[in-house]
Design an enzyme around this catalytic site. Structure first.
Site, short mmCIF file in Angstrom:
data_model
loop_
_atom_site.label_atom_id
_atom_site.label_comp_id
_atom_site.label_asym_id
_atom_site.label_seq_id
_atom_site.Cartn_x
_atom_site.Cartn_y
_atom_site.Cartn_z
N GLY A 205 -40.15 42.10 -0.23
CA GLY A 205 -41.23 42.60 -1.07
C GLY A 205 -41.32 44.12 -1.12
O GLY A 205 -42.31 44.67 -1.60
N GLY B 236 -38.07 35.99 -3.68
CA GLY B 236 -39.53 35.99 -3.75
C GLY B 236 -39.99 36.47 -5.12
O GLY B 236 -39.98 35.73 -6.10
N GLY B 237 -40.34 37.74 -5.19
CA GLY B 237 -40.92 38.32 -6.41
C GLY B 237 -40.18 37.98 -7.69
O GLY B 237 -40.80 37.59 -8.69
N LYS C 96 -44.36 31.85 -2.85
CA LYS C 96 -45.45 32.29 -1.95
C LYS C 96 -46.80 31.78 -2.48
O LYS C 96 -46.86 30.69 -3.03
CB LYS C 96 -45.40 33.81 -1.80
CG LYS C 96 -44.01 34.28 -1.38
CD LYS C 96 -43.94 35.67 -0.89
CE LYS C 96 -42.51 35.97 -0.47
NZ LYS C 96 -42.33 37.29 0.10
N GLU D 22 -33.36 37.05 6.33
CA GLU D 22 -34.31 37.85 5.57
C GLU D 22 -34.79 39.02 6.43
O GLU D 22 -35.75 38.88 7.21
CB GLU D 22 -35.52 36.99 5.17
CG GLU D 22 -35.18 35.86 4.24
CD GLU D 22 -36.36 35.53 3.33
OE1 GLU D 22 -36.18 35.59 2.11
OE2 GLU D 22 -37.45 35.25 3.83
N HIS E 278 -40.67 31.40 7.80
CA HIS E 278 -40.65 32.63 7.01
C HIS E 278 -41.33 33.75 7.80
O HIS E 278 -42.29 33.51 8.53
CB HIS E 278 -41.37 32.40 5.67
CG HIS E 278 -41.18 33.53 4.72
ND1 HIS E 278 -41.93 34.68 4.81
CD2 HIS E 278 -40.32 33.70 3.70
CE1 HIS E 278 -41.53 35.52 3.85
NE2 HIS E 278 -40.55 34.94 3.17
N GLU F 130 -43.41 35.90 7.00
CA GLU F 130 -44.86 36.01 6.78
C GLU F 130 -45.61 35.00 7.63
O GLU F 130 -46.72 35.26 8.08
CB GLU F 130 -45.17 35.84 5.27
CG GLU F 130 -44.80 37.09 4.49
CD GLU F 130 -44.36 36.84 3.07
OE1 GLU F 130 -44.63 35.77 2.51
OE2 GLU F 130 -43.71 37.74 2.51
N SER G 16 -35.89 41.29 -1.57
CA SER G 16 -35.74 42.10 -2.79
C SER G 16 -34.47 41.77 -3.59
O SER G 16 -33.84 42.67 -4.14
CB SER G 16 -35.81 43.59 -2.47
OG SER G 16 -37.07 43.92 -1.92
N ASN H 268 -38.97 31.41 -3.73
CA ASN H 268 -40.14 31.27 -2.87
C ASN H 268 -41.31 31.87 -3.61
O ASN H 268 -41.44 33.08 -3.70
CB ASN H 268 -39.87 32.00 -1.54
CG ASN H 268 -41.10 32.05 -0.65
OD1 ASN H 268 -42.10 31.37 -0.92
ND2 ASN H 268 -41.04 32.85 0.40
P1 PGA Z 1 -38.81 39.19 -2.06
O1 PGA Z 1 -39.21 38.04 -1.03
O2 PGA Z 1 -37.65 38.69 -2.89
O3 PGA Z 1 -40.05 39.40 -2.90
O4 PGA Z 1 -38.44 40.40 -1.27
C1 PGA Z 1 -38.24 37.24 -0.40
C2 PGA Z 1 -38.88 36.26 0.55
O5 PGA Z 1 -39.90 36.61 1.18
O6 PGA Z 1 -38.43 35.11 0.70
#
Ligand code: PGA
Length: 255
Positions: free
Chosen positions: A173, A234-235, A11, A167, A95, A97, A213, A9
């Protein structure tokens, strides 16, 4: 056997050029991987370019959001049909967010899932509790709310196509990953809900990804859990090295 699925992802990161560079590297490094489904979910503006760059590769493309109407006067929105047209196979829906910043609710999530399925897109449906909810002992209650209400009126046939991403919001994050045990506990609970909503057979086929994470160092332990069938990253999906390593580590896990 549920095939592990690793999705990135991205983002709201990356220009067209950055995205093209990243997928060229992923394509080069991951072309031999067959036992993992690999997906990248870039911002809308990159989709057409990356669909070209990934044509005939083993890496599929997903979007990060979709609107439930097919077309019309809905300024700023993008439909399932348009996502298919540009080359997407997947779409992330609900998601945290989007729930937190853009007013996404179980109701809108449900409409989006139906629209995606109707048009042949695979929805990756995100569910998960906040830290406050976890500390108040409400994790299962939140999961039940997200899963049951998100999946209202989905047929068993359609259910076989969905992917759920657990999640925990406190792990997204933050660098604070759920322990493999915490992930397994939540995934097992979600699978139990799927048994109640659909049936044992369907529930045993639905893939449940973990997200929050995920990095190369914790991939193996997480993927070894019996009910963890992949990761939404994500990251660590923004760099070729770390995403490649996550996919390869997941590919080595034997369950
Ligand atoms: P993250 O994000 O791996 O940076 O924690 C995961 C996500 O929001 O799908």
């Amino acid at each position: 056997m549920r095939k592990i699925i690793i999705a990135g992802n991205w983002k709201m990161y990356k220009t067209i050029k950055d995205g093209q560079e990243l997928v060229v590297a992923l394509r080069r490094d991951l072309y031999q991987i067959e036992n993992i489904d690999i997906v990248v979910c870039p911002p809308f503006t990159l989709l057409a370019y990356l669909a070209d760059a990934l044509e005939t590769s083993n890496i599929k493309i997903g979007a990060q959001n979709v609107y439930w109407q097919e077309e019309g006067a809905f300024t700023g929105e993008v439909s399932s049909k348009m996502l298919l047209d540009v080359g997407c196979s997947y779409v992330i829906i609900g998601h945290s967010e989007r729930r937190q910043f853009f007013g996404e609710t179980n109701e809108t999530v449900n409409k989006k899932i139906k629209a995606a399925l109707k048009n042949g897109l695979i929805p990756i449906i995100c569910v998960g509790e906040t830290l406050v909810e976890r500390e108040a002992g409400e994790t299962f209650k939140v999961l039940e709310d997200h899963v049951r209400n998100g999946l209202v009126d989905i047929s068993t046939d359609d259910a076989l196509k969905i992917i759920i991403a657990y999640e925990p919001v406190w792990a997204i994050g933050t660098g604070r990953t759920a322990s493999p045990q915490q992930a397994q506990e939540a995934h097992k609970y979600i699978r139990g809900l799927l048994v109640k909503i659909f049936n044992e057979d369907v529930a045993s086929q639905i893939r449940i990804q973990y997200g929050g994470s995920v990095k190369p160092e914790n991939t193996e332990e997480l993927m070894k859990q019996p009910d963890v069938d992949g990761a939404l990253v994500g990251g660590a999906s923004l760099k070729a090295d770390s995403f490649t390593e996550i996919v390869k580590k997941a590919g080595e896990v034997v369950k």
